[in-house]
Each structure stands twice: as structure tokens, then as C-alpha cells.
Motif scaffolding. Sequence first.
Motif, short mmCIF file in Angstrom:
data_model
loop_
_atom_site.label_atom_id
_atom_site.label_comp_id
_atom_site.label_asym_id
_atom_site.label_seq_id
_atom_site.Cartn_x
_atom_site.Cartn_y
_atom_site.Cartn_z
N GLU A 115 3.71 7.99 21.46
CA GLU A 115 4.76 8.77 20.77
C GLU A 115 5.94 7.88 20.37
O GLU A 115 6.53 8.06 19.30
N LYS A 116 6.23 6.90 21.24
CA LYS A 116 7.39 6.02 20.97
C LYS A 116 7.13 5.03 19.84
O LYS A 116 8.06 4.46 19.27
N THR A 117 5.84 4.74 19.57
CA THR A 117 5.54 3.64 18.64
C THR A 117 4.89 4.09 17.34
O THR A 117 4.81 3.31 16.39
N ARG A 118 4.39 5.33 17.28
CA ARG A 118 3.57 5.71 16.12
C ARG A 118 4.36 5.70 14.81
O ARG A 118 3.81 5.36 13.76
N GLU A 119 5.65 6.04 14.88
CA GLU A 119 6.42 6.03 13.63
C GLU A 119 6.70 4.62 13.15
O GLU A 119 6.71 4.35 11.95
N LEU A 120 6.89 3.72 14.11
CA LEU A 120 7.08 2.31 13.73
C LEU A 120 5.81 1.80 13.03
O LEU A 120 5.88 1.21 11.93
N LEU A 121 4.64 2.04 13.65
CA LEU A 121 3.39 1.54 13.04
C LEU A 121 3.14 2.19 11.69
O LEU A 121 2.69 1.54 10.75
N ARG A 122 3.43 3.48 11.58
CA ARG A 122 3.29 4.17 10.29
C ARG A 122 4.17 3.51 9.22
O ARG A 122 3.71 3.15 8.14
N ASP A 123 5.45 3.32 9.56
CA ASP A 123 6.39 2.77 8.58
C ASP A 123 6.01 1.35 8.17
O ASP A 123 6.09 0.98 7.00
N LEU A 124 5.59 0.55 9.17
CA LEU A 124 5.21 -0.84 8.84
C LEU A 124 4.00 -0.85 7.92
O LEU A 124 3.97 -1.56 6.91
N ASN A 125 2.99 -0.04 8.24
CA ASN A 125 1.77 -0.04 7.42
C ASN A 125 2.03 0.51 6.02
O ASN A 125 1.49 -0.01 5.03
N LEU A 126 2.85 1.56 5.91
CA LEU A 126 3.11 2.12 4.57
C LEU A 126 3.93 1.16 3.72
O LEU A 126 3.68 1.00 2.52
N GLU A 127 4.91 0.51 4.34
CA GLU A 127 5.71 -0.45 3.59
C GLU A 127 4.84 -1.64 3.15
O GLU A 127 4.95 -2.14 2.03
N SER A 128 3.95 -2.06 4.04
CA SER A 128 3.06 -3.18 3.70
C SER A 128 2.13 -2.79 2.55
O SER A 128 1.88 -3.57 1.64
N ARG A 129 1.64 -1.55 2.60
CA ARG A 129 0.75 -1.06 1.53
C ARG A 129 1.49 -1.12 0.19
O ARG A 129 0.94 -1.53 -0.83
N ARG A 130 2.77 -0.71 0.23
CA ARG A 130 3.57 -0.75 -1.00
C ARG A 130 3.70 -2.19 -1.50
O ARG A 130 3.58 -2.47 -2.69
N LEU A 131 3.91 -3.12 -0.57
CA LEU A 131 4.07 -4.52 -0.96
C LEU A 131 2.75 -5.11 -1.48
O LEU A 131 2.75 -5.92 -2.42
N PHE A 132 1.62 -4.70 -0.89
CA PHE A 132 0.32 -5.15 -1.43
C PHE A 132 0.19 -4.72 -2.89
O PHE A 132 -0.24 -5.50 -3.74
N ALA A 133 0.57 -3.46 -3.17
CA ALA A 133 0.44 -2.96 -4.55
C ALA A 133 1.35 -3.77 -5.48
O ALA A 133 0.96 -4.11 -6.61
N GLU A 134 2.54 -4.10 -4.99
CA GLU A 134 3.48 -4.90 -5.78
C GLU A 134 2.89 -6.29 -6.06
O GLU A 134 2.92 -6.78 -7.19
N LEU A 135 2.30 -6.90 -5.02
CA LEU A 135 1.70 -8.24 -5.19
C LEU A 135 0.53 -8.19 -6.16
O LEU A 135 0.34 -9.11 -6.96
N ALA A 136 -0.24 -7.09 -6.11
CA ALA A 136 -1.42 -6.97 -6.97
C ALA A 136 -1.04 -6.85 -8.44
O ALA A 136 -1.84 -7.16 -9.33
N GLN A 137 0.20 -6.40 -8.71
CA GLN A 137 0.63 -6.31 -10.11
C GLN A 137 0.86 -7.70 -10.71
O GLN A 137 0.71 -7.90 -11.90
N GLU A 138 1.26 -8.65 -9.83
CA GLU A 138 1.53 -10.01 -10.34
C GLU A 138 0.25 -10.82 -10.48
O GLU A 138 0.09 -11.60 -11.39
N GLU A 139 -0.64 -10.70 -9.48
CA GLU A 139 -1.93 -11.42 -9.54
C GLU A 139 -2.98 -10.58 -8.84
O GLU A 139 -2.82 -10.21 -7.68
N GLU A 140 -4.06 -10.31 -9.53
CA GLU A 140 -5.14 -9.46 -9.01
C GLU A 140 -5.84 -10.16 -7.84
O GLU A 140 -6.13 -11.34 -7.90
N PHE A 141 -6.10 -9.43 -6.75
CA PHE A 141 -6.90 -10.02 -5.66
C PHE A 141 -7.88 -8.98 -5.09
O PHE A 141 -8.29 -9.06 -3.94
N GLY A 142 -8.23 -7.99 -5.94
CA GLY A 142 -9.29 -7.06 -5.54
C GLY A 142 -8.85 -5.96 -4.59
O GLY A 142 -9.64 -5.49 -3.77
N LEU A 143 -7.58 -5.53 -4.73
CA LEU A 143 -7.10 -4.44 -3.87
C LEU A 143 -7.77 -3.13 -4.29
O LEU A 143 -7.66 -2.71 -5.44
N ALA A 144 -8.47 -2.47 -3.34
CA ALA A 144 -9.13 -1.18 -3.65
C ALA A 144 -8.40 -0.07 -2.89
O ALA A 144 -8.42 -0.03 -1.67
#
Length: 418
Positions: free
Chosen positions: A107-136
Motif C-alpha cells: 500500500e505504501k509503495t504502489r502509487e510510487l511504482l505506478r507514477d514511475l512506470n507511467l512517467e517512464s511510458r510517457r518518456l518512451f513515447a517521447e523518445l520514439a518520436q525522435e527515433e523509432e526503436f520498435g515501441l509497441a
Amino acid sequence: MDPVNQRVIVLGGGVIGLCSAYYALQRGMAVTLIERELPGGDNCSMGNAGMIVPSHFIPLAAPGMIAKGLRWMFNPESPFYIRPRLDPALARWAWLFYRHSNAKHVEKTRELLRDLNLESRRLFAELAQEEEFGLAKRGMLMLCKTAKGLDEEAAVAAAAREIGLEAEVLDAAASARLDPSITMSLAGSVHFPQDCHLDPARFLASLRRRVLALGAEIASGVEIDTLDIQNGKVRALLSKGRRFEGGHFVIAGGSWSPSLLRQAGLKLPLQAGKGYSLTLENPPELPSLCSIFVEAKVAITPMAQSLRFAGTMEVGGLDLSIDPARVRGIVKSVRDYFPRFSETDFKGVKPWSGLRPVSPDGIPYLGPVPHLPNLIAATGHAMMGLSLGPVSGRLVADLLAGEPSFRSIEQMAAGRFS
Ligand SMILES: Cc1cc2nc3c(=O)[nH]c(=O)nc-3n(C[C@H](O)[C@H](O)[C@H](O)COP(=O)(O)OP(=O)(O)OC[C@H]3O[C@@H](n4cnc5c(N)ncnc54)[C@H](O)[C@@H]3O)c2cc1C
């Protein structure tokens, strides 16, 4: 200012080191990246299952893990094993793991892990706009062979929705409709539509190109053995007499980080968790979504025309050797879920092994080392280092720049067990 005092020295050419270097360069910092392997060499970041996992908001240290782990210990083909050995660091890690395997910790950590993973997902999408690397961005299926497995995963799906993540429980027919390209034998599944997948080696190659283009110096084939610390500051990293001086230092050495950080007075509880992957170049069928066999704990990821199967968590020191029994455990599980596959499909396929840097509470270490403000530890990402690569790099760059990060990361403090 003296340029040496501005330079950032990053140790480790895995996903965490490369992402740290990339986001530091983006802020206009001068960066030297040190990696003991030669260009294109192997590490845990290369052969993993390539999943980006907002679905993984429950840390490894969770209720039920101890009982499950103890049962698995006596089966040589099981997906989890701790090699018993007289090692105070292992005893401390196991004690801390036990202490955190409870509902309150989740309970103490799930929101941290959620936020980290969602922010990282957003950054992957941003990186994929500059250079394609097969993000599905197609989501991930938790495939359940048994009704019991499906009940357990349905409870996880409900908990996911409680914290705002998308998750849908599907029966066998609905699972088949979602991915008609693969024949499955299931009780049902849970679909996490926000999860993604990619080929990690392709992503790493893209990161390397980007950091070089931004002017990073890469010192390949250099193994750091010593930290030069004077008057409460790290001055340089040393390799057989070679000196790498800088103003800030980042240790992203994966499972090998603790021995270096010990020189800085930090006893980091971290164990290497060995896993294997097997990649079929011509699989009998090719799913379009990545998935996890829930009961067998095997991850399956399509990568272009090939299909990767990954699994096993063997806590047994810095040892990359292949245990044929555990690899057999992975191979044997495949036919149970994907009936068009057989063990002969894996004939001649060379298993890959990698060491996950595993913290005992399932939370990465990211932050300055106590009493050494110019030394940042960035490791301990266990089963989600690829997924959390971009957000970790971004957080390291925030720390280097002295800027606030997108959320509080106190729970990730490097010295939290000191
Ligand atoms: C089978 C398997 C499947 C996985 N699947 C997924 C997945 O689907 N999604 C996910 O998010 N994660 C997954 N992971 C976990 C993920 O691979 C790791 O968390 C991640 O790769 C860790 O990255 P890292 O950069 O910390 O470490 P590493 O990739 O190990 O990089 C550390 C680097 O530091 C270098 N180094 C260490 N010491 C020194 C030194 N003294 N001098 C110079 N260089 C040094 C090493 O050579 C190495 O290249 C999986 C792992 C395994 C084993």
C-alpha cells in the motif's frame, strides 16, 4: 567554472546508465560514460523481456511471496531459487525482504511504482518520436491457466483500477479475440492496456547513438576499481591507474554496484537475481501482444518476427552460468499455455542469462549517497529496469541539475537502510 567540475561521470552502459547520460546531456551537461564491456557488449539490459509495465505496481516483496518462494526452493525447475550460502550480505537482504513482504508495504509503495512506470511510458513515447526503436503500445496479457490463477489476477486488476490504472478481466474466448494470432489454452486473462513492449537491444543501440550525437565521451572496455574520495567529495573514478575526474558521479553498475558503493561507506542491500531468456527466430505462431504465464512466471515478448521467452529469479551471487534445469522449466511451461508450441521448437536455441539488481523492498535506489552529495546511486531496479530506464535517467538529471522532480522520490533514497 573549471570544466572538470562540470563534467558528469556515469558508470554503467546498461539502460540506467545510458538513460542517465542521455537526460544529463539534454540539460547541456558534459558527460563521460564508463563501461567495462566493449561496444555492443552484453549486460542485463540487453536480453530481457523488453516490457514496459505500469501493471507492475506490486513490488516483488509482497504478501505470499515468502510461502511461494519456500515451496519453489525444493523444485530444481521452479522459477524462483535462493542459493543458500554463508554470506552476511545475503542474510541481511533476506531479512529485509521478509520484513517488507506484507500488505502495508504494498500500500505504501504502489502509487510510487505506478507514477514511475507511467512517467517512464510517457518518456518512451517521447523518445520514439525522435527515433523509432520498435515501441509497441498494445498492452500486456496476464495469461492464467487455472481458475485460481485467474481469481488472484482479477484481485490484482481490481487493485490496479483502485489506483487509476486500466485493467480488464477476460475469459478464454475474449482473450483469444484480443490476440487471434496465437492459440492459447487458458482459464482466462487480465489485459493491462497501458503496458508496452520493445526489443531492448534495439532501444539500447538507439540510446548509444543519441548520447554520442549529443557529445558524450564513452570509455568502453574500462573497468572501474576505485573511487577517489577526498574531503567529503568524490574526485575521480579510477581504473588501473587511469583517472576519470568530474564534478558529479553516477553509479549505475547494476548488480555490481554494491562493491563500488561500499568504498563510499554505503552498505547497499542488493542481490543479483539471475534470469534467462530464449529467443525463437521462427516461432510456430507469433502473438502480437506481450504476455506473462501467471502460474509459470514466464514472460513472452514478440520482437519483430522473433519471440522471446524469459523467466526465473535465481538469487545466487554474481554468477551468469546457465542452469539447464531452470531453462528446462521455462521451456516445459510453454506448451501448457501455447499448445501449438513444442519443446523441439527450442532445440539449438542458446539461452541468455542476465543479473537483475534486486533491492529487498522492490523499490529502486535513486539518490545521493549519504555524506557524499556529488555521488548518486541509480540501481536496484530488479524486474523493471528497462521499464523504469527513462524515468530513472530523468530523475538523475533532475538531481544533477538541482531541480525538483515530477514527484517526491524520498522512498527511493539510496541510504534508506543505512
Ligand atoms: C530474464 C530477464 C527478463 C527481464 N525482463 C524485463 C522486462 O520485461 N522489463 C523490465 O523493465 N525489466 C526486465 N528485466 C530487468 C532489467 O533487465 C534490469 O532491471 C535492467 O537491465 C538493469 O539495468 P542496469 O543498467 O541497472 O544494469 P545492467 O544492464 O546490468 O548494466 C550495468 C552495467 O554496468 C557495468 N559495470 C558494472 N560494474 C562496472 C565497473 N566496475 N566498471 C565499468 N562498468 C561496470 C556492467 O558491465 C553493465 O554493463 C529483466 C531481467 C531479466 C534477467
